[in-house]
Motif scaffolding. Structure first.
Motif, PDB file in Angstrom:
ATOM      1  N   SER A  31      14.764 -55.090 -57.446  1.00  0.00           N
ATOM      2  CA  SER A  31      15.815 -56.112 -57.449  1.00  0.00           C
ATOM      3  C   SER A  31      16.087 -56.678 -56.056  1.00  0.00           C
ATOM      4  O   SER A  31      16.520 -57.822 -55.931  1.00  0.00           O
ATOM      5  N   VAL A  32      15.839 -55.892 -55.023  1.00  0.00           N
ATOM      6  CA  VAL A  32      16.161 -56.358 -53.668  1.00  0.00           C
ATOM      7  C   VAL A  32      15.292 -57.545 -53.254  1.00  0.00           C
ATOM      8  O   VAL A  32      15.830 -58.605 -52.906  1.00  0.00           O
ATOM      9  N   PRO A  33      13.957 -57.434 -53.285  1.00  0.00           N
ATOM     10  CA  PRO A  33      13.180 -58.612 -52.870  1.00  0.00           C
ATOM     11  C   PRO A  33      13.364 -59.796 -53.815  1.00  0.00           C
ATOM     12  O   PRO A  33      13.316 -60.947 -53.378  1.00  0.00           O
ATOM     13  N   ARG A  34      13.620 -59.538 -55.078  1.00  0.00           N
ATOM     14  CA  ARG A  34      13.863 -60.641 -56.008  1.00  0.00           C
ATOM     15  C   ARG A  34      15.188 -61.326 -55.680  1.00  0.00           C
ATOM     16  O   ARG A  34      15.340 -62.517 -55.903  1.00  0.00           O
ATOM     17  N   SER A  35      16.157 -60.556 -55.144  1.00  0.00           N
ATOM     18  CA  SER A  35      17.436 -61.158 -54.773  1.00  0.00           C
ATOM     19  C   SER A  35      17.282 -62.123 -53.599  1.00  0.00           C
ATOM     20  O   SER A  35      18.104 -63.001 -53.406  1.00  0.00           O
ATOM     21  N   PHE A  36      16.209 -61.948 -52.837  1.00  0.00           N
ATOM     22  CA  PHE A  36      15.910 -62.869 -51.739  1.00  0.00           C
ATOM     23  C   PHE A  36      15.102 -64.065 -52.231  1.00  0.00           C
ATOM     24  O   PHE A  36      14.682 -64.899 -51.442  1.00  0.00           O
ATOM     25  N   ARG A  37      14.889 -64.116 -53.541  1.00  0.00           N
ATOM     26  CA  ARG A  37      14.134 -65.198 -54.186  1.00  0.00           C
ATOM     27  C   ARG A  37      12.721 -65.316 -53.644  1.00  0.00           C
ATOM     28  O   ARG A  37      12.184 -66.415 -53.480  1.00  0.00           O
ATOM     29  N   LEU A  38      12.129 -64.162 -53.344  1.00  0.00           N
ATOM     30  CA  LEU A  38      10.748 -64.158 -52.887  1.00  0.00           C
ATOM     31  C   LEU A  38       9.835 -64.432 -54.077  1.00  0.00           C
ATOM     32  O   LEU A  38      10.194 -64.158 -55.223  1.00  0.00           O
ATOM     33  N   SER A  39       8.670 -64.940 -53.794  1.00  0.00           N
ATOM     34  CA  SER A  39       7.691 -65.140 -54.861  1.00  0.00           C
ATOM     35  C   SER A  39       7.340 -63.772 -55.441  1.00  0.00           C
ATOM     36  O   SER A  39       7.590 -62.733 -54.827  1.00  0.00           O
ATOM     37  N   TYR A  40       6.735 -63.798 -56.612  1.00  0.00           N
ATOM     38  CA  TYR A  40       6.355 -62.530 -57.245  1.00  0.00           C
ATOM     39  C   TYR A  40       5.435 -61.718 -56.324  1.00  0.00           C
ATOM     40  O   TYR A  40       5.620 -60.519 -56.159  1.00  0.00           O
ATOM     41  N   ALA A  41       4.468 -62.381 -55.706  1.00  0.00           N
ATOM     42  CA  ALA A  41       3.522 -61.673 -54.837  1.00  0.00           C
ATOM     43  C   ALA A  41       4.235 -61.078 -53.617  1.00  0.00           C
ATOM     44  O   ALA A  41       3.986 -59.917 -53.250  1.00  0.00           O
ATOM     45  N   ASP A  42       5.125 -61.843 -52.992  1.00  0.00           N
ATOM     46  CA  ASP A  42       5.853 -61.326 -51.835  1.00  0.00           C
ATOM     47  C   ASP A  42       6.793 -60.190 -52.238  1.00  0.00           C
ATOM     48  O   ASP A  42       6.923 -59.191 -51.520  1.00  0.00           O
ATOM     49  N   ALA A  43       7.453 -60.343 -53.381  1.00  0.00           N
ATOM     50  CA  ALA A  43       8.345 -59.277 -53.861  1.00  0.00           C
ATOM     51  C   ALA A  43       7.550 -58.016 -54.153  1.00  0.00           C
ATOM     52  O   ALA A  43       8.002 -56.906 -53.842  1.00  0.00           O
ATOM     53  N   ALA A  44       6.364 -58.162 -54.724  1.00  0.00           N
ATOM     54  CA  ALA A  44       5.522 -56.998 -55.001  1.00  0.00           C
ATOM     55  C   ALA A  44       5.101 -56.323 -53.698  1.00  0.00           C
ATOM     56  O   ALA A  44       5.055 -55.083 -53.618  1.00  0.00           O
ATOM     57  N   ASP A  45       4.810 -57.111 -52.664  1.00  0.00           N
ATOM     58  CA  ASP A  45       4.462 -56.531 -51.357  1.00  0.00           C
ATOM     59  C   ASP A  45       5.632 -55.741 -50.780  1.00  0.00           C
ATOM     60  O   ASP A  45       5.460 -54.641 -50.259  1.00  0.00           O
ATOM     61  N   VAL A  46       6.834 -56.319 -50.862  1.00  0.00           N
ATOM     62  CA  VAL A  46       8.027 -55.631 -50.356  1.00  0.00           C
ATOM     63  C   VAL A  46       8.251 -54.335 -51.145  1.00  0.00           C
ATOM     64  O   VAL A  46       8.542 -53.285 -50.568  1.00  0.00           O
ATOM     65  N   TYR A  47       8.101 -54.418 -52.452  1.00  0.00           N
ATOM     66  CA  TYR A  47       8.258 -53.249 -53.322  1.00  0.00           C
ATOM     67  C   TYR A  47       7.302 -52.137 -52.890  1.00  0.00           C
ATOM     68  O   TYR A  47       7.706 -50.991 -52.690  1.00  0.00           O
ATOM     69  N   GLN A  48       6.039 -52.477 -52.706  1.00  0.00           N
ATOM     70  CA  GLN A  48       5.056 -51.476 -52.305  1.00  0.00           C
ATOM     71  C   GLN A  48       5.335 -50.939 -50.906  1.00  0.00           C
ATOM     72  O   GLN A  48       5.222 -49.734 -50.659  1.00  0.00           O
ATOM     73  N   CYS A  49       5.703 -51.816 -49.980  1.00  0.00           N
ATOM     74  CA  CYS A  49       6.015 -51.368 -48.615  1.00  0.00           C
ATOM     75  C   CYS A  49       7.197 -50.416 -48.593  1.00  0.00           C
ATOM     76  O   CYS A  49       7.222 -49.458 -47.813  1.00  0.00           O
TER      77      CYS A  49
END
Length: 176
Positions: A31-49
């Motif tokens: 939910s955190v990277p999605r709250s920043f309205r990141l693209s799916y790919a960027d949110a997935a990168d943040v999630y993995q990191c």
């Protein structure tokens, strides 16, 4: 395994604890990277990191009961880094007519409104800032998940949220 301490100990011992951690906190971290309205790919990168950072710091977690807050903080920092990097990029779609761009005055009004909101939000205490950011960007989280992530009592989430919103409203009205 119910407590974060037990799950962290199991994860450190390479038992099924890691899967339990991911299962328990996956929605929160996502939910955190999605709250920043990141693209799916960027949110997935943040999630993995975020999960990679936890794996790297697994033995250094001293307060297992604050794991949710640690994950939110880590995912937030990762998301901000992505936003800053993307802010330096200038997307250019050669096929889109320029008339679809907002008028300069619309951009100015929007930027001013956002600046005033963020300025007012940053004057609130950290607890209110975190609570309002989670409420705004992750409305699907339950009060129990929010309480755990922020280290609050479940019964205090709603009333604290109301007080924080009232403070923010007063600060915004004071800016006019």
């Amino acid at each position: 395994m119910d407590s974060n301490s037990e799950v962290l100990d199991a994860a450190r011992a390479a038992l099924p604890g890691w899967e339990l951690l991911v299962e328990r906190y996956s929605r929160l971290v996502w939910s955190v990277p999605r709250s920043f309205r990141l693209s799916y790919a960027d949110a997935a990168d943040v999630y993995q990191c975020t999960w990679l950072c936890l794996a790297e710091h697994l033995t250094r977690i001293r307060q297992p009961e604050r794991l949710g807050a640690w994950l939110i903080r880590t995912a937030t920092r990762q998301s901000i880094a992505v936003v800053r990097a993307r802010g330096r990029e200038v997307p250019l779609d050669r096929w889109e007519p320029e008339s679809s761009l907002p008028a300069p005055e619309e951009v100015a009004v929007t930027n001013d409104r956002q600046r005033r909101l963020w300025t007012a939000l940053m004057t609130l205490n950290e607890r209110c800032q975190r609570l309002l950011c989670i409420a705004a960007h992750s409305p699907d989280l339950s009060y129990a998940q929010v309480a755990e992530a922020l280290g609050m009592k479940l019964g205090n989430v709603g009333s604290t949220r109301s007080r924080c919103l009232a403070q923010l409203r007063r600060k915004l009205e004071g800016q006019l």
